[in-house]
Scaffold this active site. Structure first.
Site, PDB file in Angstrom:
ATOM      1  N   HIS A   1      36.911  13.206  21.304  1.00  0.00           N
ATOM      2  CA  HIS A   1      36.726  12.277  20.174  1.00  0.00           C
ATOM      3  C   HIS A   1      35.334  12.403  19.576  1.00  0.00           C
ATOM      4  CE1 HIS A   1      40.401  10.551  21.619  1.00  0.00           C
ATOM      5  NE2 HIS A   1      39.858  10.108  22.734  1.00  0.00           N
TER       6      HIS A   1
ATOM      7  N   HIS B   1      44.969  10.099  20.376  1.00  0.00           N
ATOM      8  CA  HIS B   1      45.343  11.101  21.370  1.00  0.00           C
ATOM      9  C   HIS B   1      46.653  11.778  20.979  1.00  0.00           C
ATOM     10  CE1 HIS B   1      43.268   7.733  23.380  1.00  0.00           C
ATOM     11  NE2 HIS B   1      42.547   8.692  23.902  1.00  0.00           N
TER      12      HIS B   1
END
Lengths: 230, 350
Positions: free
Chosen positions: B73, B236
């Site tokens: 991320h 995700h």
């Protein structure tokens, strides 16, 4: 182990669990790919490999020490949600094993239930949420019932394993309400929960290690090294 | 550094090979941390515990602020470590929560005696691992830890029937604002209150134009047709609300903003921080086109853009797409947002 579980019995339970995780690694990952993030088999395998290595650490000479070590190692190596849940299960179980060696069956059953309580406190799961609880809780209920009915320990452990498998299979039609699978809502229906599947392996491993109808030396702690072979 | 390519199973036609700037899939997290250490002399990296932390710690009397989560991320969270933001960040494997040992180590590193705030995104694994890390810290050092969990993703229905809303874009804004409050010398309870205020007043939603490819997996997480997009996607690659036909940026802006505006709800006259985020594979050119469309819609609702942030700050590896976050601001939040910050990814006022 009609006379109770020795340190070596508990080590063998964990080693048996590690073997079952290894041989079911791809299946667990496949189940997780359908409704989670496709890493349950790999994560559990990494954790149990570390656990088996840690069993050789010095100072693990009581049932509580062994089981707590298993919990700490799983917490440190598994990650995701399974690490804290399995880790908490073993840590709480270890805390309830007491000092008696070998561990009497009733104490062992109560310690397993303390582990389940830890899983509930950590994961906030309830019956029917499509989690490891749905395999673990029926297994321990069956174990308690069998012991209360005066069944010998091996029969009680086998009853627990059968209940765990039935509980695992019952997760398939459930809608997930916990974990990443819950984002799928109705789309989680029709898939077996991977956490329930690995939990059924944990209880089946107890049959491997603790549930055999065999003659055993009756024994003080540490004298029961005769059953460490797979 | 070399280009490494992998064969991909035939079922994934159209995605011939995974092309990533890596050496080996199993080394991506460690080698990226080594890169952070090499690039940013103000920061320190604990490669064993996979923690990025400030070089001037612990600071007596200052509340420590840590966060962490799965890798993939970036720049969140390691890129937000520095003056005025995070004191430390724990990096998990790609898309996998860090483990409690890491949070324990980070908590000990940053605790200057005033307690430690844990910023946790609402995912089952993250919440439980941070909880255990806090318990271990309390048992080991008596550290006082307060956790604030972000759950701003309006794409997920918040109910007792799910794990709850996911923590997404608001996490970035919260880390900046709570970090500023800690830097000012506010108490742990005050910093935690500010953090809760940010989470309570922020809402987000994302949209994917492509899937992402996890290095260790080697193929895209999900299949998305050439002419499709996934509305309400998670960071995700979790599924979103629905899969819909590709649309112009103005339509996408409306699809994202309407649920966000209705959820809080944001009202005419509100001042907001408008954050248009890229998911990793979308150029800034397109993000500014999105911001332009978003600003027109907000103007139409009478919502004023008091501050803005545009760029790739909470990403999903190489996913193309965007997320929009609105945070309703008050004077305190505005002054904390404007306070000096010096991190690899956010830097102003210094």
């Amino acid at each position: 182990m009609t006379n109770g579980a020795t340190v070596e019995d508990l080590r063998e339970w964990v080693r048996a669990f590690a073997r079952r995780i290894e041989s079911n690694k791809d299946l667990l990952t496949e189940l997780d790919a359908a409704i989670g993030d496709a890493d349950h088999g790999a994560n559990m395998h990494r954790g149990l490999t570390a656990v088996v290595a840690a069993l050789g650490d010095p100072g693990l000479d009581t049932p509580a020490a062994v089981v707590k070590k298993v919990g700490m190692t799983l917490v440190s190596t598994v990650g995701g949600a399974s690490g804290p849940l399995y880790g908490t299960f073993f840590l709480r179980m270890g805390g309830a094993l007491g000092d008696a060696q070998p561990v009497p069956p009733e104490t062992l059953a109560a310690a397993l239930r303390a582990g389940l309580d830890g899983v509930v406190a950590r994961g906030k799961a309830e019956a029917g949420d499509k989690t490891m609880y749905d395999a673990l809780a029926p297994a321990l209920d069956a174990l308690d019932e069998a012991l209360a009915a005066g069944e010998p320990w091996p029969a009680a452990v086998r009853a627990a394993a059968a209940a765990a498998e039935a509980g695992r299979d019952a997760t398939t039609p459930m809608t997930a309400r916990k974990g990443r699978a819950s984002y799928l809502g109705e789309r989680s229906v029709g898939h077996q929960d991977p956490g329930a599947a690995s939990t059924a392996l944990l209880i089946a491993s107890a049959v491997d290690a603790l549930g055999a109808d065999r003659e055993r030396s009756t024994t003080t702690a540490g004298a029961a090294g005769d059953d460490s072979a797979p | 550094m070399v280009f490494v390519t992998w064969e991909v199973p035939a079922i994934l036609e159209g995605t011939a090979v995974m092309k990533k700037l890596i050496n080996a899939a199993e080394d991506v997290v460690t080698e990226a941390l080594q890169g952070i250490e090499a690039a940013h002399p103000d920061l320190r990296v604990d490669l064993v515990n996979k923690i990025v932390y400030r070089g001037d710690l612990p600071r007596s009397g200052k509340v420590g602020v840590i966060s962490g989560g799965g890798s993939g991320h970036e720049p969140m969270h390691g890129g937000f470590v520095g003056l005025g933001m995070l004191d430390a960040a724990c990096a998990g494997e790609v898309f996998t929560s860090p483990v409690p040992d890491q949070m324990l180590a980070a908590t000990k590193l940053v605790d200057g005696g005033a307690g430690v705030l844990h910023v946790v995104k609402n995912y089952t694994g993250d919440v439980m691992n941070f909880e255990m890390g806090a318990e271990l810290a309390a048992a080991e050092t008596g550290a006082r830890v307060v956790a604030v969990v972000t759950d701003d993703d309006v794409a997920v229905q918040d109910s007792t029937w799910t794990a709850g809303r996911r923590g997404v874009g608001v996490t970035v804004l919260l880390e900046k604002i709570a970090g500023a409050a800690a830097e000012q010398g506010r108490s742990l309870d005050e910093v935690a209150d500010v953090a809760r205020t940010v989470n309570a007043n922020g809402r987000s939603m994302g949209l994917a134009l492509t899937s992402c490819t996890v290095p260790a997996v080697g193929h895209p997480t999900f299949d998305l047709g050439e002419d499709e997009m996934e509305l309400g996607v998670g960071i995700h690659g979790e599924p979103g609300r629905e899969r819909i036909p590709l649309a112009p940026a103005r339509d996408i802006a409306a699809l994202l903003l309407e649920p966000i505006l209705a959820d809080l709800p944001f009202r005419a006259g509100d001042d907001v921080l408008c954050f248009v985020n890229g998911l990793g594979g979308t150029p800034l050119l397109e993000l500014y086109i999105m911001f332009n469309e978003v600003s027109k819609i907000l103007s139409g609702h009478g919502v004023r853009i008091a501050r803005s942030l545009v760029g790739n700050y909470i990403t999903s590896l190489d996913m193309a797409g965007t997320s929009v976050t609105l945070l309703r601001m008050d004077d305190d939040l505005l002054s904390l947002w404007d306070a000096p910050v010096k991190t690899p990814a956010l830097r102003w006022g210094i």
